[in-house]
Design a protein around this motif. Structure first.
Motif, mmCIF file in Angstrom:
data_model
loop_
_atom_site.group_PDB
_atom_site.id
_atom_site.type_symbol
_atom_site.label_atom_id
_atom_site.label_comp_id
_atom_site.label_asym_id
_atom_site.label_seq_id
_atom_site.Cartn_x
_atom_site.Cartn_y
_atom_site.Cartn_z
ATOM 1 N N LYS A 131 6.825 -8.953 8.561
ATOM 2 C CA LYS A 131 5.634 -10.191 8.704
ATOM 3 C C LYS A 131 4.808 -9.633 9.621
ATOM 4 O O LYS A 131 3.408 -9.586 9.169
ATOM 5 C CB LYS A 131 6.430 -11.411 9.120
ATOM 6 N N LEU B 295 2.749 -6.627 8.058
ATOM 7 C CA LEU B 295 1.818 -7.160 6.972
ATOM 8 C C LEU B 295 0.665 -7.598 7.676
ATOM 9 O O LEU B 295 -0.378 -7.660 7.086
ATOM 10 C CB LEU B 295 2.678 -8.206 6.211
ATOM 11 N N SER C 168 -6.096 -5.847 3.130
ATOM 12 C CA SER C 168 -4.707 -6.364 3.255
ATOM 13 C C SER C 168 -4.648 -7.081 2.186
ATOM 14 O O SER C 168 -5.347 -7.308 1.119
ATOM 15 C CB SER C 168 -4.399 -7.076 4.462
ATOM 16 N N GLY C 169 -3.392 -7.604 1.912
ATOM 17 C CA GLY C 169 -3.200 -8.470 0.554
ATOM 18 C C GLY C 169 -1.723 -8.978 0.486
ATOM 19 O O GLY C 169 -0.998 -8.833 1.276
ATOM 20 N N LYS C 170 -1.576 -9.686 -0.631
ATOM 21 C CA LYS C 170 -0.653 -10.400 -0.882
ATOM 22 C C LYS C 170 -0.134 -10.346 -2.264
ATOM 23 O O LYS C 170 -0.983 -10.450 -3.222
ATOM 24 C CB LYS C 170 -0.618 -12.012 -0.695
ATOM 25 N N LEU C 171 1.130 -10.014 -2.574
ATOM 26 C CA LEU C 171 1.491 -10.075 -4.289
ATOM 27 C C LEU C 171 1.533 -11.428 -4.812
ATOM 28 O O LEU C 171 1.715 -12.425 -3.881
ATOM 29 C CB LEU C 171 2.896 -9.429 -4.218
ATOM 30 N N VAL D 222 -2.069 -9.242 -7.623
ATOM 31 C CA VAL D 222 -2.315 -9.053 -5.990
ATOM 32 C C VAL D 222 -3.320 -9.710 -5.755
ATOM 33 O O VAL D 222 -4.581 -9.610 -6.599
ATOM 34 C CB VAL D 222 -2.115 -7.592 -5.741
ATOM 35 N N VAL E 198 -6.127 -9.170 -3.171
ATOM 36 C CA VAL E 198 -6.587 -8.332 -1.987
ATOM 37 C C VAL E 198 -7.753 -9.051 -1.019
ATOM 38 O O VAL E 198 -8.378 -9.711 -1.378
ATOM 39 C CB VAL E 198 -7.232 -7.198 -2.413
#
Lengths: 288, 300
Positions: free
Chosen positions: B102, B105, B114-117, B122, B124
């Motif tokens: 965590k 990330l 950066s980003g999150k699925l 995704v 970004v």
């Protein structure tokens, strides 16, 4: 007699109490309160533990795939990160509703064969109108340290406190570095006698010699430069080593103009084709 | 009296101990009853002594029984604990790993990307900054399907997102995002310079700062000596390269009627160069410093 009677009564009382204690305390295998409660609690914990352990594992898996995506996207592999926060708000500032916080960040990781360690500070000042965040200090340690092009770029990034430029340029620099290495390795493999890499595939220059034409040498110097704005681009130059006699015979001044012609050739054919054509031209007899 | 062992193994113990105790108690009460029968004092004393003796023995046996039960309870808990310890440490290891992942990330925002699925693909996040000052972030939500699509985004409308997407999105996501990063960082940087000019150096401006949303065309009038008699300069900055934070075309003109003296002409020309080579607010900061120097010279 009286004392003895008293002792009898005391003993009887104690016995009664002990009998009660015997009954109250269940054996571990009995379904009674106390131990069983705690035992049940332990059981519950461990079953919840298993549940949350499954949750943890799936959560970890999800986050790790997120990490792998980001690592591929940015080209940067961050391994460790830690942060400390210090509240610098003085009493005077609180009165004016200004808040000052200093964050100390430390992160380390690698970009292919280059490892980095960054320590930087971010100062956050919040007043009534806005929140401003600025990098106030940036220290970068990189390995390997031999790359002079890189060290210049690193000092510039530190001076400008430009984190984003550092990471983006590092990524592109390493991409070019790996491409150069692959290209040189390819040619060394294809023309093992003609091509010489003085410092191995990571060296910045490639020497082309022909056994049948000793004294002639073509040196291709391939530098990877990072400009003021952090843009990374290759810079290739051709150096020639030619025997004096050959120079005298060169009426067309082909050798003199070779470096310039090489630049043109690069523009037309691209790097790989240009290099290949140079090798072939010097080793024409061998290949013919 | 039978010498039965009250500590018989397992399931029998309960019945065993209590039964034994009951037997002893019965014996006690019998002997009590016996002792209640009229006897000579000596006989009574003797009986009392025996009774005490027996009671003591009973008490000691009970104490032992209680202690034994306590011990076996402790032992069985101890048997459970080692396994628990193993399970917990596996959990602790997982938790530690999770915390580390965590944190890492979180750290990716310092790379600018950066980003999150998401369930569809995704999301970004592009961070922008200008010379160490962290500025706005923008996001682009991508849906992974053929063709790749932008589901929604927070990119301002005047950034040529569709153009950049048309060029790179389908062939190279990385190139698309890096290119978008360039545009957004440049826009953020230009906006920041214009904002700083307006907020910090309003005293040197003689009129409002005119700017377009993309912040690549700025127009303003300024004076080096606000209280002075000279006419103001008028500057026009055009940033043709949308990926740059410095202008490509600068014109500084003089608004007066009479022609400029040589020294003023030199200043005007030097200002043009300054605006081309240094960030806007830094140029004005140097004007402000020069102004202070001028004041100091007047005083002395």
């Amino acid at each position: 007699m009286d004392t003895e009677l008293a002792e009898v009564r005391a003993l009887q009382a104690e016995i009664a109490a002990l009998r009660r204690a015997c009954e109250d305390q269940p054996a571990p295998w009995e379904e009674k309160s106390g131990v069983q409660k705690s035992f049940q609690a332990i059981q519950q914990f461990s079953s919840e533990g298993w549940k949350s352990s499954k949750d943890l594992k799936s959560q970890l898996g999800h986050l790790e795939s997120e990490l792998s995506f980001l690592s591929t996207l940015t080209g940067i592999n961050i391994r460790n990160y830690s942060k400390q926060t210090e509240d610098l708000t003085g009493t005077e500032m609180t009165e004016k509703s200004i808040r000052k916080v200093l964050q100390r960040h430390r992160l380390s990781g690698n970009c292919h064969m280059v490892t980095f360690q960054l320590e930087f500070q971010i100062l956050e000042i919040q007043n009534k109108e806005r929140l401003s965040s600025a990098v106030t200090d940036l220290n970068i340690i990189m390995e390997p340290t031999e790359c002079s092009e890189l060290s210049e770029f690193v000092s510039r990034a530190e001076e400008r406190k430009d984190l984003f430029m550092f990471f983006r340029s590092l990524h592109f620099f390493v991409e070019w570095f790996e491409y150069r290495k692959r290209t040189f390795e390819h040619f060394k493999e294809k023309y093992p006698e003609a091509v010489h890499l003085s410092e191995g595939p990571s060296s910045p220059s490639m020497v082309i010699r022909s056994a049948s034409q000793p004294g002639f040498e073509l040196v291709i110097v391939w530098r990877i430069q990072i400009d003021e704005d952090g843009k990374v681009f290759p810079k290739l130059d051709l150096l020639t080593k030619v025997p004096q006699r050959a120079l005298e015979l060169d009426k067309n001044r082909a050798i003199e103009t070779a470096p310039l012609s090489f630049r043109t050739l690069l523009g037309v054919l691209g790097i790989e084709a240009a290099l290949e054509s140079l090798i072939k031209s010097l080793c024409a007899e061998q290949n013919g | 009296m039978e010498q039965t062992n009250p500590l018989r193994p397992d399931g029998e113990s309960k019945g065993g101990v209590l039964a034994h105790l009951e037997r002893l108690e019965t014996q006690m009460s019998k002997s009590c009853k016996q002792s209640e029968e009229p006897q000579s004092v000596q006989a009574q004393e003797g009986a009392l002594g025996t009774k005490i003796h027996k009671l003591r023995r009973l008490r000691d046996e009970l104490r032992a029984a209680v202690r034994h039960r306590q011990a076996s309870v402790k032992a069985s808990i101890a048997n459970v604990e080692p396994n628990l310890a193993v399970e917990m440490s596996e959990q602790e290891v997982l938790e530690e790993k999770l915390e580390n992942v965590k944190a890492v990330l979180q750290a990716y925002r310092f790379t600018g990307l950066s980003g999150k699925l998401t369930s569809r693909g995704v999301c970004v996040c592009i961070s922008t900054a200008f010379e160490g000052t962290l500025l706005d972030s923008y996001f682009v939500d991508l849906v992974i399907q053929k063709p790749l699509q932008i589901h929604h985004h927070s990119v301002p409308v005047f950034i040529p997102l569709e153009e950049i997407a048309a060029k790179y999105l389908q062939t190279n996501i990385q190139h698309f995002l890096f290119s978008l990063c360039e545009y957004l960082n440049a826009y953020s940087g230009r906006k920041y310079q214009a904002d700083r000019l307006q907020s910090d150096f309003a005293a040197l401006l003689t009129g409002p700062l005119q700017r377009n949303p993309l912040c690549n065309l700025l127009s303003f009038t300024y004076k080096l000596d606000p209280g002075g008699q000279s006419f103001p300069f008028c500057a026009r900055l055009l940033y043709k390269d949308l990926t740059a934070t410095l202008p490509t075309d600068v014109t500084v003109t003089y608004q007066g009627v009479e022609p400029l003296s040589t020294s003023w002409e030199e200043q005007r020309a030097s200002h043009e160069t300054l605006f081309c080579t240094k960030p806007l607010h830094q140029v004005f900061a140097s004007f402000a410093r020069k102004g202070e120097k001028l004041d100091m010279s007047l005083v002395s």
